[in-house]
Design a protein around this motif. Structure first.
Motif, PDB file in Angstrom:
ATOM      1  N   VAL A 105     -13.853   5.083   2.260  1.00  0.00           N
ATOM      2  CA  VAL A 105     -13.022   6.166   1.726  1.00  0.00           C
ATOM      3  C   VAL A 105     -13.632   7.483   2.183  1.00  0.00           C
ATOM      4  O   VAL A 105     -14.795   7.773   1.894  1.00  0.00           O
ATOM      5  N   THR A 106     -12.854   8.253   2.933  1.00  0.00           N
ATOM      6  CA  THR A 106     -13.359   9.512   3.485  1.00  0.00           C
ATOM      7  C   THR A 106     -13.157  10.656   2.495  1.00  0.00           C
ATOM      8  O   THR A 106     -12.193  10.669   1.718  1.00  0.00           O
ATOM      9  N   ASP A 107     -14.060  11.613   2.532  1.00  0.00           N
ATOM     10  CA  ASP A 107     -14.000  12.759   1.622  1.00  0.00           C
ATOM     11  C   ASP A 107     -12.982  13.793   2.099  1.00  0.00           C
ATOM     12  O   ASP A 107     -12.646  13.852   3.292  1.00  0.00           O
ATOM     13  N   LEU A 161      -3.986  -2.408   3.869  1.00  0.00           N
ATOM     14  CA  LEU A 161      -5.001  -2.244   2.827  1.00  0.00           C
ATOM     15  C   LEU A 161      -4.748  -0.931   2.096  1.00  0.00           C
ATOM     16  O   LEU A 161      -4.607   0.120   2.729  1.00  0.00           O
ATOM     17  N   THR A 162      -4.677  -0.988   0.777  1.00  0.00           N
ATOM     18  CA  THR A 162      -4.438   0.203  -0.038  1.00  0.00           C
ATOM     19  C   THR A 162      -5.540   0.343  -1.075  1.00  0.00           C
ATOM     20  O   THR A 162      -5.905  -0.633  -1.742  1.00  0.00           O
ATOM     21  N   VAL A 163      -6.085   1.539  -1.182  1.00  0.00           N
ATOM     22  CA  VAL A 163      -7.069   1.857  -2.221  1.00  0.00           C
ATOM     23  C   VAL A 163      -6.386   2.763  -3.240  1.00  0.00           C
ATOM     24  O   VAL A 163      -5.839   3.813  -2.890  1.00  0.00           O
ATOM     25  N   ASN A 164      -6.407   2.350  -4.490  1.00  0.00           N
ATOM     26  CA  ASN A 164      -5.719   3.081  -5.557  1.00  0.00           C
ATOM     27  C   ASN A 164      -6.656   4.058  -6.273  1.00  0.00           C
ATOM     28  O   ASN A 164      -7.874   4.003  -6.127  1.00  0.00           O
ATOM     29  N   ASN A 165      -6.040   4.942  -7.056  1.00  0.00           N
ATOM     30  CA  ASN A 165      -6.751   5.841  -7.973  1.00  0.00           C
ATOM     31  C   ASN A 165      -7.744   6.773  -7.281  1.00  0.00           C
ATOM     32  O   ASN A 165      -8.849   7.017  -7.776  1.00  0.00           O
ATOM     33  N   LEU A 166      -7.355   7.301  -6.126  1.00  0.00           N
ATOM     34  CA  LEU A 166      -8.175   8.323  -5.490  1.00  0.00           C
ATOM     35  C   LEU A 166      -7.905   9.668  -6.174  1.00  0.00           C
ATOM     36  O   LEU A 166      -6.772   9.941  -6.591  1.00  0.00           O
ATOM     37  N   PRO A 203      -5.032  13.933  -2.841  1.00  0.00           N
ATOM     38  CA  PRO A 203      -4.534  13.526  -1.518  1.00  0.00           C
ATOM     39  C   PRO A 203      -5.482  13.835  -0.369  1.00  0.00           C
ATOM     40  O   PRO A 203      -5.216  13.425   0.766  1.00  0.00           O
ATOM     41  N   GLY A 204      -6.572  14.540  -0.631  1.00  0.00           N
ATOM     42  CA  GLY A 204      -7.516  14.851   0.436  1.00  0.00           C
ATOM     43  C   GLY A 204      -8.363  13.668   0.855  1.00  0.00           C
ATOM     44  O   GLY A 204      -8.938  13.658   1.949  1.00  0.00           O
ATOM     45  N   TYR A 205      -8.447  12.661   0.001  1.00  0.00           N
ATOM     46  CA  TYR A 205      -9.233  11.479   0.330  1.00  0.00           C
ATOM     47  C   TYR A 205      -8.447  10.577   1.279  1.00  0.00           C
ATOM     48  O   TYR A 205      -7.229  10.424   1.147  1.00  0.00           O
ATOM     49  N   GLY A 206      -9.144   9.990   2.232  1.00  0.00           N
ATOM     50  CA  GLY A 206      -8.498   9.105   3.194  1.00  0.00           C
ATOM     51  C   GLY A 206      -9.135   7.727   3.214  1.00  0.00           C
ATOM     52  O   GLY A 206     -10.102   7.454   2.494  1.00  0.00           O
ATOM     53  N   LYS A 233      -3.106   7.422  -3.514  1.00  0.00           N
ATOM     54  CA  LYS A 233      -3.524   6.189  -2.850  1.00  0.00           C
ATOM     55  C   LYS A 233      -3.823   6.472  -1.380  1.00  0.00           C
ATOM     56  O   LYS A 233      -3.291   7.412  -0.798  1.00  0.00           O
ATOM     57  N   GLY A 234      -4.666   5.639  -0.809  1.00  0.00           N
ATOM     58  CA  GLY A 234      -4.930   5.706   0.627  1.00  0.00           C
ATOM     59  C   GLY A 234      -4.639   4.353   1.250  1.00  0.00           C
ATOM     60  O   GLY A 234      -4.951   3.315   0.658  1.00  0.00           O
ATOM     61  N   SER A 235      -4.018   4.349   2.430  1.00  0.00           N
ATOM     62  CA  SER A 235      -3.662   3.083   3.078  1.00  0.00           C
ATOM     63  C   SER A 235      -4.094   3.078   4.537  1.00  0.00           C
ATOM     64  O   SER A 235      -4.182   4.128   5.183  1.00  0.00           O
ATOM     65  N   ALA A 236      -4.355   1.886   5.041  1.00  0.00           N
ATOM     66  CA  ALA A 236      -4.683   1.694   6.451  1.00  0.00           C
ATOM     67  C   ALA A 236      -4.158   0.324   6.864  1.00  0.00           C
ATOM     68  O   ALA A 236      -4.058  -0.594   6.046  1.00  0.00           O
ATOM     69  N   VAL A 237      -3.822   0.189   8.142  1.00  0.00           N
ATOM     70  CA  VAL A 237      -3.205  -1.038   8.644  1.00  0.00           C
ATOM     71  C   VAL A 237      -4.068  -1.635   9.752  1.00  0.00           C
ATOM     72  O   VAL A 237      -4.635  -0.919  10.581  1.00  0.00           O
ATOM     73  N   THR A 238      -4.159  -2.957   9.757  1.00  0.00           N
ATOM     74  CA  THR A 238      -4.795  -3.672  10.854  1.00  0.00           C
ATOM     75  C   THR A 238      -4.038  -4.975  11.065  1.00  0.00           C
ATOM     76  O   THR A 238      -3.062  -5.258  10.360  1.00  0.00           O
ATOM     77  N   PHE A 239      -4.465  -5.768  12.032  1.00  0.00           N
ATOM     78  CA  PHE A 239      -3.791  -7.027  12.330  1.00  0.00           C
ATOM     79  C   PHE A 239      -4.809  -8.155  12.395  1.00  0.00           C
ATOM     80  O   PHE A 239      -5.938  -7.962  12.868  1.00  0.00           O
TER      81      PHE A 239
END
Length: 323
Positions: free
Chosen positions: A279-281, A248-253, A256-259, A294-300
């Motif tokens: 989205v973490t501050d 999962l990727t969230v664009n346009n943050l 780079p401090g946002y997670g 961008k921020g990304s996270a992985v799951t299954f």
């Protein structure tokens, strides 16, 4: 991968019907079973007995190491998860019209019909006196749990050493049960899927699953609250047999401090897996370059589910590609 069936992998047992009926009949006694001392599921078995879910093979013996037959196992699951008859589900005939080897007057007949009406995938030619394997019992238990409603669970992929013995559907359900801590692997990562499930093991799984079902809650209302409309991308690739990796990727943050954190996953009856993210501050007091990132996270996810992303502050995005 071998496809498991409910008939060919089951061992036959010759247990008198009177004993079978006694093992799952309703009504609880005031004393504990005499053959449970030292059994890890002793407390859970006695609790189920007290609630009238299971009984022993005699008035004071539970036979914890004995194998569970399909007759016993289906009664365990239907009673333990309180599945209700659903004649409007289309299964309105006699039980023998769906399962030729199940006698309409057998003590377990109503349990088989209720299981059918609730969509449990029982083989038409199931032998009620055959022993259930651990995989067969776990698979049907998971299907019964799904009838209780949607529930959130964060999925991680468990490497099951003997997983090549599992069909895709059984693997998917076993991954769900492992992630919800309702079943466990041994120290070597094995599940022993073809071993007969014992009465002690089945009772422990029923108890834990019934407790889990009581705590199933609808998604937090905050998930539907208005907020930021994040631009999200979902990339789904095959990770292993029966399992997909979801990035999962969230664009346009703003910087780079946002997670990005995946809070939970909710599995729907329509084979949709809603991935709730946050989205973490940025960390207070730190300086970050003011560049769009961008921020990304992985799951299954189990194979066959369509991934949908949803912020706990709003927005959703369907996943293209592999399901």
């Amino acid at each position: 991968m071998k496809k498991m069936t409910f008939i060919h992998s089951a061992k036959k047992m010759t247990i008198a019907c009177s004993i079978l009926a006694a093992s799952v009949s309703f009504g609880a006694s005031a004393f504990a079973f005499s053959d449970l001392k030292g059994d890890p599921a002793e407390t859970k078995i006695n609790a189920l007995h007290k609630d009238g879910i299971i009984n022993g093979v005699t008035s004071d013996k539970f036979a914890p190491k004995s194998s569970v037959t399909f007759a016993q196992g289906i009664q365990f699951i239907v009673s333990g998860l309180k599945l209700s008859p659903k004649p409007d589900a289309g299964s309105t005939g006699t039980v023998s019209s769906y399962f030729p080897h199940v006698n309409d007057k057998a003590w377990y007949a109503s349990a088989f019909l209720t299981a059918k009406q609730n969509g449990l995938p029982l083989d038409k030619n199931v032998d009620p006196n055959a022993a259930m394997s651990r995989a067969q019992f776990a698979h049907l238990l998971a299907e019964a749990l799904k009838t209780k409603g949607n529930f959130p669970v964060t999925m991680m992929f468990f490497n099951i050493t003997d997983g090549d013995k599992l069909s895709k559907d059984v693997m998917n359900n076993l991954q769900m049960l492992l992630n919800t801590h309702l079943v466990q692997l041994d120290k070597n990562g094995n599940f022993q899927p073809n071993d007969p499930v014992t009465r002690s093991q089945a009772a422990a799984w029923i108890y834990d699953t019934a407790q889990f079902a009581k705590n199933i809650e609808a998604p937090d209302d905050s998930a539907n609250a208005p907020g930021y409309n994040y631009e999200t991308d979902i990339n789904v690739t095959k990770a292993a047999e029966g399992v997909n990796k979801v990035t999962l990727t969230v664009n346009n943050l703003p910087n780079p401090g946002y997670g990005l954190v995946i809070e939970k996953i909710e599995f729907g009856k329509d084979k949709t897996a809603t991935i709730y993210f946050n989205v973490t501050d940025p960390e207070p007091g730190k300086m970050y370059p003011q560049v769009i990132t961008k921020g990304s996270a992985v799951t299954f996810l189990p194979e066959g589910y369509t991934a949908v992303a949803k912020s706990v502050k709003g927005t959703s995005s369907p996943a293209p590609g592999i399901k």
